[in-house]
Design an enzyme around this catalytic site. Sequence first.
Site, short mmCIF file in Angstrom:
data_model
loop_
_atom_site.label_atom_id
_atom_site.label_comp_id
_atom_site.label_asym_id
_atom_site.label_seq_id
_atom_site.Cartn_x
_atom_site.Cartn_y
_atom_site.Cartn_z
N LEU A 137 0.83 -1.21 0.00
CA LEU A 137 0.00 0.00 0.00
C LEU A 137 0.86 1.25 0.00
O LEU A 137 2.05 1.21 0.34
CB LEU A 137 -0.94 -0.04 1.20
CG LEU A 137 -2.00 -1.15 1.06
CD1 LEU A 137 -2.53 -1.59 2.42
CD2 LEU A 137 -3.14 -0.69 0.16
N PRO A 138 0.28 2.40 -0.38
CA PRO A 138 1.09 3.61 -0.50
C PRO A 138 1.74 4.07 0.79
O PRO A 138 2.82 4.68 0.77
CB PRO A 138 0.09 4.65 -1.01
CG PRO A 138 -0.98 3.86 -1.68
CD PRO A 138 -1.09 2.60 -0.89
N LYS B 26 13.87 0.15 6.28
CA LYS B 26 13.48 0.74 5.00
C LYS B 26 13.48 2.27 5.08
O LYS B 26 13.95 2.96 4.17
CB LYS B 26 12.09 0.24 4.60
CG LYS B 26 11.49 0.94 3.37
CD LYS B 26 12.35 0.76 2.13
CE LYS B 26 11.91 1.66 0.98
NZ LYS B 26 10.54 1.48 0.56
#
Length: 312
Positions: free
Chosen positions: A82-83, A188
């Site tokens: 998902l964004p 990340k």
Amino acid sequence: MPVCVGGCGDCDGGGVVALRVAFVGAGRMGTPVCGRFVSAGHAVTVFDVRPEREGAVRSLGAGWARSAVEAAAGAEVLVSVLPGPREAEAALEDAVFGVLAPGAVWIDMTSNAPAVGAVLRERAGAHGVDVLEAPLGGSPDDAGRGCVRLFVGGSCEVLKRCRPLLEAVTSADRISLVGGPGAGYITKLLVNLLWFGQAVATAEALLLGRRAGIDLAVLRDVLAGSAAGSDFIRRDLSALFAGDYLPSYGLDRIRDQLEVITGEARDLGSPHGVADAVLDVHRRALERFGPVDGELLAVALLEEWAGTLLRP
């Protein structure tokens, strides 16, 4: 989630069981990742809030569902790409985890915020669903070629069970278990912080070098082979020199991610002066250009301030 070591008759002949996969999020990264799962022989059913994505999804050979709950019903694996955190928290409601098959695993490949990840992990755990966070590193092209990086947070045991599935997305050497819950998300975000920081710092150095009369092409080659060399200089600078600001990710999303990682630094009592400076430049770029795509638009802002473009 079943794991096969070969010779069972239910696998693809190479020891990988064909799984029922619910897939939430068919965007620029999600779509090629979905295609990799389909190509590996898994039965994939996709949900995305944008109904116009159905054609692209079906063209890959995946099924389409009208809701995340419908996609998840009876699935052995739930994958989300998902964004960002807001979309993940909204899409993955409690009912989604409640309809998964017994022993199911949720793999979150979203560049998520650790705090949101913890909320969703609790939702999953309440239904006996194991969790593996594996945010993606790389571009949509990397996803299509199967060479993204996965920054995994979770248990070794769950990763072992999921490896055959994850290796449909990338090679084994690009799957890194970096720690327990939350560690994958943080890693990340740190990778992104450093990349965007390198872009801004490199642009400032090049603009200064140009003002001092040094040819940019010469300066790039010297920097690439020096102690200051980086993958950004060796690989990504050519795009900038060609006027390409890498329109593969939204400037507002970049700002959001930088805010999350600087917030983590504050909460943990870790120095974050450089991170704050990187965030400030991207906030100013967002004010100047709006929420448009461009991973190097902070550099475009620096070029405006300098009154010159970084072109050899």
